[in-house]
Design an enzyme around this catalytic site. Structure first.
Site, short mmCIF file in Angstrom:
data_model
loop_
_atom_site.label_atom_id
_atom_site.label_comp_id
_atom_site.label_asym_id
_atom_site.label_seq_id
_atom_site.Cartn_x
_atom_site.Cartn_y
_atom_site.Cartn_z
N ARG A 57 23.46 77.09 39.86
CA ARG A 57 23.41 78.23 38.77
C ARG A 57 24.13 77.57 37.73
NH1 ARG A 57 26.80 82.49 38.15
NH2 ARG A 57 27.01 82.77 40.37
N TYR A 110 7.51 86.79 18.73
CA TYR A 110 6.66 87.00 19.94
C TYR A 110 7.11 88.40 20.27
CZ TYR A 110 6.66 86.94 24.91
OH TYR A 110 6.30 87.34 26.23
N ASP A 180 13.05 79.99 16.69
CA ASP A 180 12.40 79.72 17.98
C ASP A 180 11.26 78.65 17.41
OD1 ASP A 180 10.19 79.90 19.67
OD2 ASP A 180 10.52 81.92 20.22
N LYS A 205 5.49 76.63 27.42
CA LYS A 205 4.40 76.31 26.44
C LYS A 205 4.41 74.72 26.09
CE LYS A 205 3.95 80.75 26.17
NZ LYS A 205 5.45 81.35 26.41
C1 LIG Z 1 7.11 82.02 20.38
C2 LIG Z 1 7.79 82.54 21.80
N1 LIG Z 1 9.11 82.50 22.20
C3 LIG Z 1 9.45 83.20 23.39
C4 LIG Z 1 8.81 83.40 24.31
C5 LIG Z 1 9.23 83.84 25.64
O1 LIG Z 1 9.12 82.83 26.58
P1 LIG Z 1 8.92 83.04 28.37
O2 LIG Z 1 7.48 83.60 28.54
O3 LIG Z 1 8.97 81.72 28.70
O4 LIG Z 1 9.90 83.81 28.63
C6 LIG Z 1 7.17 83.19 24.01
C7 LIG Z 1 6.17 83.56 25.11
O5 LIG Z 1 5.08 83.81 24.98
C8 LIG Z 1 6.81 82.55 22.88
O6 LIG Z 1 5.54 82.75 22.71
#
Ligand SMILES: Cc1ncc(COP(=O)(O)O)c(C=O)c1O
Length: 396
Positions: A57, A110, A180, A205
């Site tokens: 962990r 997101y 992000d 992604k």
């Molecule tokens: C731009 C962006 N940030 C964060 C996330 C969250 O990631 P996760 O689905 O791996 O938790 C996503 C998910 O689609 C995303 O598109």
């Protein structure tokens, strides 16, 4: 290694031959715990006096190699991996925020991140507000703002934010600047080079790139990453597993090559459909008419693999279009080698509610395409066929 060029670091950073066997690929250290030998060493490991692995962990060698590779690609001192992008978002918030703090963001984000900000953080006495743009942010910043959070390009409208200005504004009130970088990936943009303090990824992604693993990661300076490790992993516990770390390590070796193919395909698609009569607007920062094109050209090496179409005819038109696609599988997520498509307003961004979505331009007619690495001509033909299913109302 850190003096090598990006493509070399993508292949080699974070690992060498495994010392005990010479294994060339990073082994998957599939273990929950590590024998530490004697009681005194156990105490030293747990108190942080001695560094080493003792419980997965809190640290695992396969996961560590992924963290080191990503830190090298982002040009940051360190990185900490999490079980998902949302695990990274929530660990960051729980580490740096306290009651009375404010979080300012530029939307849309997101849907999961924005939902967490809007619906969860207020339970902890943190105020969250959305700025329309950087001018609005500058006008409304107060010393209570602890975190300025941006996503560029944004999900799903491909809005661009000037990272350097966002970082300068955050720093003017002593706040942490967070970006992000999921949509761009470090192959296109390295936010830390523009002054951003914390870079976040949904590794699910482009970093992974093959649609077979969920993970997240934060990158930044070593002190903050140390704090995140304690709060985010020891206390919150959204830790990445070694199998996933292995898949991300493998995926990242081809990140620059894949991003070139994603970008080339997306640019061709955006240019091909920019004047199509069924489409009200094509959102792609690589188009000169895109509002953020000049800033994107400054801070991105190319313009990414995501394209959104706002179709005339609202939800019915978007549904007909998406249902008519063949190669673009309808599924959430993005950044895979396979092309994907989705309707953000009814899926990934649904929880934000109609008013917020309308204000942010996430309209019922918006369809989001994640352009894979297939031949772009096949993708264009697929989109052309799907657009034939869309009835365009005659303009009066
Ligand atoms: C731009 C962006 N940030 C964060 C996330 C969250 O990631 P996760 O689905 O791996 O938790 C996503 C998910 O689609 C995303 O598109």
């Amino acid at each position: 290694m850190n003096n090598s060029r990006f493509r070399t670091r993508a292949v080699h950073a974070g690992h060498g031959l495994e010392p005990s066997t010479g294994a060339h690929a990073v082994p998957i250290f599939q273990t929950s715990t590590f024998g530490y030998g004697d009681a005194d060493r156990g105490e030293r490991l747990f108190s942080g006096q001695e560094r080493g692995y003792f419980y997965s962990r809190l640290g695992n060698p396969t996961v560590r190699a992924f963290e080191e590779k990503l830190a090298s690609l982002e040009g940051t001192q360190d990185a900490v991996a999490f079980a998902s992008g949302m695990g990274a978002v929530s660990a960051l918030a729980l580490t740096v925020l306290k009651p009375g703090d404010e979080v300012a963001f530029i939307g849309p984000l997101y849907g999961g991140t924005e939902g967490f900000f809007r619906h969860i953080l207020d339970k902890f006495g943190v105020t969250v507000w959305e700025a329309d743009d950087l001018d609005d942010l500058a006008a409304r910043l107060t010393p209570n703002v602890r975190m300025v959070y941006v996503e560029t390009p944004t999900n799903p409208t491909l809005r661009i934010t000037d990272l350097k200005r966002a970082a300068d504004l955050a720093h003017s009130v002593g706040a942490l600047a967070v970006a992000d970088n999921t949509f761009a990936s470090p192959a296109l943009t390295r936010p830390a080079e523009h002054g951003i303090d914390v870079v976040l990824h949904s590794a699910t992604k482009y970093l992974g790139g093959h649609g077979d693993a969920i993970g997240g990661i934060l990158a930044g300076n070593a002190d903050l990453m140390g704090e995140l490790r304690v709060t985010g992993l020891r206390h919150v516990g959204a830790s990445l597993g070694p199998q996933e770390a292995y898949l991300f390590l493998r995926g990242m070796k081809t990140l620059p090559l894949r991003m070139d193919a994603h970008c080339a395909g997306a640019q061709m698609i955006a240019e091909h459909f920019r004047a199509h009569p069924a489409i009200r607007a094509v959102y792609y920062p690589g188009l000169p008419e895109h509002a953020g094109h000049n800033v994107a050209a400054r801070q991105m090496r190319a313009f990414g693999g995501m394209v959104s179409f706002d179709l005339h005819g609202g939800y019915d038109a978007a549904k007909a279009f998406l249902n008519g696609l063949g190669l673009f599988v309808q599924a959430v997520s993005l950044g895979d080698v396979e092309s994907l498509s989705c309707h953000p307003a009814s899926t990934t961004h649904q929880l934000l509610g109609a008013d917020t979505l309308a204000r942010q331009g996430v309209t019922p007619g918006l369809a989001r395409l994640s352009v894979g690495i297939e031949d772009p001509l096949d993708l264009i033909e697929d989109i052309e066929r799907a657009l034939e299913h869309v009835t365009v109302a005659p303009t009066l």
